[in-house]
Design an enzyme around this catalytic site. Structure first.
Site, PDB file in Angstrom:
ATOM      1  N   GLU A 128       2.392   5.605  -6.337  1.00 22.95           N
ATOM      2  CA  GLU A 128       3.400   6.405  -5.842  1.00 22.95           C
ATOM      3  C   GLU A 128       3.961   6.549  -4.837  1.00 22.95           C
ATOM      4  O   GLU A 128       4.735   7.020  -4.126  1.00 22.95           O
ATOM      5  CB  GLU A 128       1.531   7.888  -5.514  1.00 22.95           C
ATOM      6  CG  GLU A 128       1.176   7.284  -4.014  1.00 22.95           C
ATOM      7  CD  GLU A 128       0.556   5.921  -3.375  1.00 22.95           C
ATOM      8  OE1 GLU A 128       0.167   4.952  -4.623  1.00 22.95           O
ATOM      9  OE2 GLU A 128       0.348   4.990  -2.685  1.00 22.95           O
ATOM     10  N   ASP A 155      -4.652   7.277  -0.024  1.00 21.73           N
ATOM     11  CA  ASP A 155      -4.542   6.920  -0.899  1.00 21.73           C
ATOM     12  C   ASP A 155      -5.503   6.853  -2.171  1.00 21.73           C
ATOM     13  O   ASP A 155      -5.883   5.860  -2.093  1.00 21.73           O
ATOM     14  CB  ASP A 155      -3.662   5.656  -1.491  1.00 21.73           C
ATOM     15  CG  ASP A 155      -2.946   5.186  -2.672  1.00 21.73           C
ATOM     16  OD1 ASP A 155      -2.997   6.393  -3.503  1.00 21.73           O
ATOM     17  OD2 ASP A 155      -2.454   4.163  -2.192  1.00 21.73           O
ATOM     18  N   LYS A 178      -8.833   5.857  -7.520  1.00 20.53           N
ATOM     19  CA  LYS A 178      -8.751   4.159  -7.685  1.00 20.53           C
ATOM     20  C   LYS A 178     -10.393   4.032  -7.198  1.00 20.53           C
ATOM     21  O   LYS A 178     -11.843   5.203  -6.918  1.00 20.53           O
ATOM     22  CB  LYS A 178      -8.472   3.849  -6.269  1.00 20.53           C
ATOM     23  CG  LYS A 178      -6.779   3.015  -6.011  1.00 20.53           C
ATOM     24  CD  LYS A 178      -6.797   3.167  -4.438  1.00 20.53           C
ATOM     25  CE  LYS A 178      -5.716   3.129  -3.954  1.00 20.53           C
ATOM     26  NZ  LYS A 178      -4.733   1.478  -4.894  1.00 20.53           N
ATOM     27  N   ARG A 233       6.588   4.137  -4.395  1.00 17.55           N
ATOM     28  CA  ARG A 233       7.811   3.991  -4.755  1.00 17.55           C
ATOM     29  C   ARG A 233       8.306   5.297  -5.340  1.00 17.55           C
ATOM     30  O   ARG A 233       9.479   5.617  -5.306  1.00 17.55           O
ATOM     31  CB  ARG A 233       7.363   3.198  -6.323  1.00 17.55           C
ATOM     32  CG  ARG A 233       6.765   3.126  -7.478  1.00 17.55           C
ATOM     33  CD  ARG A 233       6.565   2.156  -8.183  1.00 17.55           C
ATOM     34  NE  ARG A 233       5.334   1.841  -7.881  1.00 17.55           N
ATOM     35  CZ  ARG A 233       5.209   0.759  -8.671  1.00 17.55           C
ATOM     36  NH1 ARG A 233       5.259   0.625  -9.746  1.00 17.55           N
ATOM     37  NH2 ARG A 233       4.000  -0.576  -8.161  1.00 17.55           N
TER      38      ARG A 233
HETATM   39  N1  BES Z   1      -1.095   2.081  -1.603  1.00 17.44           N
HETATM   40  C1  BES Z   1      -1.200   1.243  -3.067  1.00 17.44           C
HETATM   41  C2  BES Z   1      -1.430  -0.348  -2.861  1.00 17.44           C
HETATM   42  C3  BES Z   1      -2.146  -1.603  -1.795  1.00 17.44           C
HETATM   43  C4  BES Z   1      -3.536  -2.024  -2.416  1.00 17.44           C
HETATM   44  C5  BES Z   1      -2.241  -1.248  -0.435  1.00 17.44           C
HETATM   45  C6  BES Z   1      -3.682  -2.508  -1.835  1.00 17.44           C
HETATM   46  C7  BES Z   1      -3.531  -2.017  -0.131  1.00 17.44           C
HETATM   47  C8  BES Z   1      -4.066  -2.776  -0.780  1.00 17.44           C
HETATM   48  C9  BES Z   1      -0.619   0.861  -4.163  1.00 17.44           C
HETATM   49  O1  BES Z   1      -0.238   2.635  -4.060  1.00 17.44           O
HETATM   50  C10 BES Z   1      -1.394   1.265  -5.478  1.00 17.44           C
HETATM   51  O2  BES Z   1      -1.794   1.500  -5.588  1.00 17.44           O
HETATM   52  N2  BES Z   1      -0.217   0.719  -6.150  1.00 17.44           N
HETATM   53  C11 BES Z   1      -0.861  -0.221  -7.661  1.00 17.44           C
HETATM   54  C12 BES Z   1       0.762   0.040  -8.763  1.00 17.44           C
HETATM   55  C13 BES Z   1       0.031  -0.014 -10.135  1.00 17.44           C
HETATM   56  C14 BES Z   1      -0.664   1.140 -10.396  1.00 17.44           C
HETATM   57  C15 BES Z   1       1.407   0.177 -11.064  1.00 17.44           C
HETATM   58  C16 BES Z   1      -1.732  -0.907  -7.616  1.00 17.44           C
HETATM   59  O3  BES Z   1      -1.139  -2.040  -6.660  1.00 17.44           O
HETATM   60  O4  BES Z   1      -2.466  -1.157  -7.887  1.00 17.44           O
HETATM   61 ZN    ZN Z   2      -0.277   3.930  -2.181  1.00 18.83          ZN
HETATM   62 MN    MN Z   3      -1.450   4.318  -4.488  1.00 17.89          MN
END
Ligand code: BES
Ligand code: ZN
Ligand code: MN
Length: 500
Positions: free
Chosen positions: A351, A272, A279, A353
């Protein structure tokens, strides 16, 4: 790792190290007295000089100087008896195994009876000790050439010694079951630890087929064409930025005839990057762990099948890679999901969700009695709960309560967050039926609220394991890297469900 449970007189066992459990603030038991006497009272002396107090996981290594067939005695703390449960056995066994490994001792014997109380029966102690030992003797070294020279060798064998031969069947059964569960945990760890370059969605699907079929599950894989024919617009949209083809992995285990199955859905984003909503690069490498939900579901269903649990299960693992490219999903795009609900994409990094929405919709056709999804869904859960617990949210309090109890028993703890309808406002879109991000406030809750819109009428619970799937420092029984969280929790949940 070989675990051998053996009914035998404790002090006759030749072993490089004999592990005994000791409570804090408690006098030596008659058998510990016996050891103490055999050792010329050095155990008592160490206690008197406060070199050992019996705190959970504390260790004290004593040489026996040929006064016993055991070369060494390793005392391990069990904490206070009033707080004692299988979790303390697991932790103590893990601490002991870790120390033994650090000393490059290849095998140990463990005095199982010293771990038994009115709160923890012999077979429970046997299972928990097995888990503690096996899970601390885990290492991901598929890509290391230096295992022989530099790394400490892993423990090869553990004897679990107990006195009562009458309990042999129960103990052996408990050990075998615990080993099956640990194999599920280690499978999940291996997959989480594997780097992104060797785990494309197709690689993952192949591994699921091999592991699933070996355990007695039926495996079906839907590839791109099938996903398009079905209309899984949300899942496909996440995959479109990567060269790697997405897939939906389906595993079925039948242990209960025609009963409605329980559905397990596991997020598997093999890497991801965030996509166009990229990110930051710091620690982005850790995002290879974003398939930990899928790994937990695979570890669970294969263990459940090997344990022959009397239940039907269907596991759905949507597998994709989230990368930016000229083909990638854009912020602002509107997707049509399998449910026909339209989704406005505000953030391509939300992504998980999206792929879960289609997977949760898809699993409805199995008419499951309940759905549990497991996902590294939000960074926000780390802000809320740290790395000590996963979040649980859902539509059915009885299901959530059963999961919370399993979390306490397995020590893969859960904490419930609310999911009031009030939160739905935060993911209302101006241009589509729903949007995929509710912004920062209550991030874990709005992630779950999004999934709720696809969960249907049957009991549904969501586990957010983003804070627990990856161990940064290492702790007893959980080496650095993928933790395999979820497998022991869900197996405990399933075992309790099939008993009631
Ligand atoms: N895979 C990430 C969440 C994550 C963060 C997993 C840290 C493990 C460690 C997920 O896909 C994500 O990026 N979520 C976003 C959602 C937001 C954009 C609404 C997040 O948590 O920032
Ligand atoms: Zn993710
Ligand atoms: Mn993500």
């Amino acid at each position: 790792m070989k675990i051998i449970a053996q009914a035998a007189p404790l002090l006759s066992i030749p072993t490089p190290v004999l592990v005994i459990g000791l409570f804090a603030e408690k006098a030596l038991s008659p058998r510990q007295q016996e050891i103490n006497t055999a050792l010329g009272e050095v155990l008592e002396q160490a206690l008197r000089e406060q070199e050992f107090s019996g705190k959970p996981g504390e260790t004290l290594l004593l040489h026996s100087g040929k006064r016993l067939p055991a070369q060494r005695i390793l005392c391990v703390g069990l904490g206070q008896e009033k707080n004692y449960s299988p979790a303390q056995v697991r932790q103590a066994a893990a601490s002991a195994a870790e120390l033994v490994q650090k000393k490059r001792i290849p095998s140990l014997a463990l005095d199982l009876d010293s771990f038994v109380t009115s709160a923890v029966a012999l077979n429970q102690a046997a299972a928990a000790a097995t888990e503690g030992i096996v899970l601390s003797a885990y290492r991901y070294d598929d890509f290391r050439h230096d295992t022989a020279k530099d790394l400490t060798p892993l423990l090869r064998e553990a004897l679990l010694i107990y006195a009562s031969a009458a309990e042999q069947r129960g103990v052996e059964r408990a050990v075998t079951a615990a080993q099956i569960v640990c194999a599920g945990v280690c499978l999940a760890r291996d997959l989480v630890n594997a780097p992104g370059n060797v785990k494309s969605p197709q690689d993952l699907a192949e591994r699921c087929r091999i592991e699933g079929e070996a355990a007695g599950c039926v495996c079906t894989i839907l590839h791109r064409q099938a996903l398009e024919d079905e209309g899984m617009g949300a899942l496909l949209s996440v995959a479109q930025g990567s060269m790697r083809e997405p897939c939906l992995i389906i595993l079925e285990y039948r242990g209960a005839g025609d009963q409605a199955p329980l559905a397990l859905v596991g997020k598997a984003v093999v890497f991801d990057s965030g996509g166009i909503s990229l990110k930051p690069s710091e620690k982005m490498d850790e995002m290879k762990m974003d398939m930990a939900g899928g790994a937990a579901v695979l570890g669970t269903i294969t263990a459940a099948a090997r344990l022959r649990l009397p239940i039907n299960l269907v596991a759905i693992i949507p597998a994709v890679e989230n990368l930016p490219s000229g083909h990638a999903l854009r912020p602002g795009d509107i997707l049509t999901s399998l449910s026909q609900k339209t989704i406005e994409v505000l953030n391509t990094d939300a992504e998980g969700r999206l792929i879960l929405a289609d997977a949760i919709t898809y699993v409805q056709r199995y008419q499951p009695e309940a759905i549990i999804d497991v996902a590294t869904l939000t960074g926000a859960v780390i802000i809320a709960l740290g790395h000590q617990a996963s979040a649980v949210l859902g539509t059915d309090q009885a299901l959530i309560d059963a999961l919370l109890t399993a979390g306490d028993r397995s020590n893969e703890r859960l904490w419930q967050l609310p999911l009031w309808d009030d939160y739905d406002q935060l993911i209302k879109s101006d241009v589509a039926d729903i949007k995929n991000s509710g912004g920062r406030p209550g991030g874990t809750i709005t992630g779950a609220a999004f999934l709720k819109a696809f969960a249907g009428e049957k009991p549904w619970a969501h586990l957010d394991i983003a804070g627990t799937a990856w161990e940064e420092k290492g702790r007893p029984g959980i080496p650095k890297g993928g933790s395999g969280v979820g497998v022991r929790l869900l197996i405990d949940f399933l075992q309790a469900r099939t008993k009631s």
